[in-house]
Design an enzyme around this catalytic site. Sequence first.
Site, short mmCIF file in Angstrom:
data_model
loop_
_atom_site.label_atom_id
_atom_site.label_comp_id
_atom_site.label_asym_id
_atom_site.label_seq_id
_atom_site.Cartn_x
_atom_site.Cartn_y
_atom_site.Cartn_z
N HIS A 19 -23.75 -15.06 -26.47
CA HIS A 19 -23.31 -14.69 -25.13
C HIS A 19 -21.89 -15.18 -24.92
CE1 HIS A 19 -24.49 -14.42 -20.58
NE2 HIS A 19 -23.24 -14.05 -20.80
N HIS A 21 -18.05 -13.15 -23.97
CA HIS A 21 -17.30 -11.92 -23.73
C HIS A 21 -15.91 -12.11 -24.32
CE1 HIS A 21 -20.28 -10.45 -20.73
NE2 HIS A 21 -20.48 -11.76 -20.58
N HIS A 208 -27.69 -8.98 -18.71
CA HIS A 208 -27.45 -10.13 -17.84
C HIS A 208 -28.42 -10.04 -16.66
CE1 HIS A 208 -23.85 -10.51 -20.17
NE2 HIS A 208 -23.28 -11.40 -19.37
N GLU A 211 -29.19 -14.75 -13.21
CA GLU A 211 -28.09 -15.73 -13.06
C GLU A 211 -27.96 -16.05 -11.58
OE1 GLU A 211 -23.31 -16.16 -14.07
OE2 GLU A 211 -24.25 -14.18 -14.08
N ASP A 289 -17.61 -17.12 -20.94
CA ASP A 289 -16.18 -16.78 -20.80
C ASP A 289 -15.38 -18.07 -20.92
OD1 ASP A 289 -16.36 -13.82 -19.88
OD2 ASP A 289 -17.75 -14.89 -18.55
#
Length: 351
Positions: A19, A21, A208, A211, A289
């Site tokens: 996971h 990006h 996703h 979250e 990220d």
Amino acid sequence: MCKSDLHDFLHGLPKCEHHVHLEGCLAPDLIFELAKRNNVSLPNEPAYESIEALSHRYGHFTSLDDFLRFYFIGMSVLHHESDFADLAWAYFQKAHADGVHHAEVFFDPQVHRDRGIPYETIVSGFVAGCQRAERELGLTTRLILCFVRHLPVDNAARVYQEALDQEHFDNEVVHGLGWSSTEVGPPKDMFRELYSSASAKGIRLTAHAGEEGDPSYISAALELGAQRIDHGIRLVEDPVLMEKVVRDRIMLTVCPISNLQLRCVESIAHVPIRKFLDAGVMFSINSDDPAYFGGYILDNYCAVQEAFQLTVDEWRVIAENSIKGSWIGEERKTELLKRIDDHVQRHVAAV
């Protein structure tokens, strides 16, 4: 570096990342460098006055959508195949230094296509970065095409069709599909038709969910065919669903520092790592990220260790499950499992 006595063990532990990006690896210095290279004007606001100002702003996101605004601005500096290749290579070097042996990375072609960047430019650049990582660092890599939920479905459908037309799933240039971006607001099943088509073609699917959204977002993703859940921390709110996830061996790709930075949890200790371990939920630990959240994968491992004081055996379970949940062949899985066993045995012999 974490304060735990297990820091060296965690650093050397063979890792799989599922996971992350690639666009989320655009560090402020690279944003400014590419903006200058490509003559891109950054916003006239305090956060973009300098590399230092942008780095400071990244430490003060108030929500997922606040982060996403900066995330999509950052993408605007990527124009050429070499830009995408440089970005991927920057991530893989950091991942390798953190002990990553296999990486499955998201890319967001819709946003680039809306800026007029050809799909082939995006993919060719990222593939070049992946190939360099495999050649020079010995990593194995997988590209996952990620739909974004803030854009219309027909926009995603066009990118999906481009990937099909170029046979990117058949020839394994792209290894799966995911979705991300704004969770709460768009319909939970907005990609139903696309996921149904992909599932029928044998394309691997992740999503996703859970979250910011409640466990029903996880249920919806699984109902649409997702084989993994990205984030998924709110799974603990639904014991019945958690039993299903355990029974079906659905892996969650958990991102602790991301959850903290986006105010999904009050502290790393509130990420349900212990509950997942005790319940037998498969999960991996990831960076999401990292350029925006101030932590690559080893930082996340260390943050978890400082919060939960896990044992070597518990880390072994996490590392082994991250391999078992990877989209790689059995031969590579066996090789990586052997590396984990060797690492654990060396540690045990040394203490």
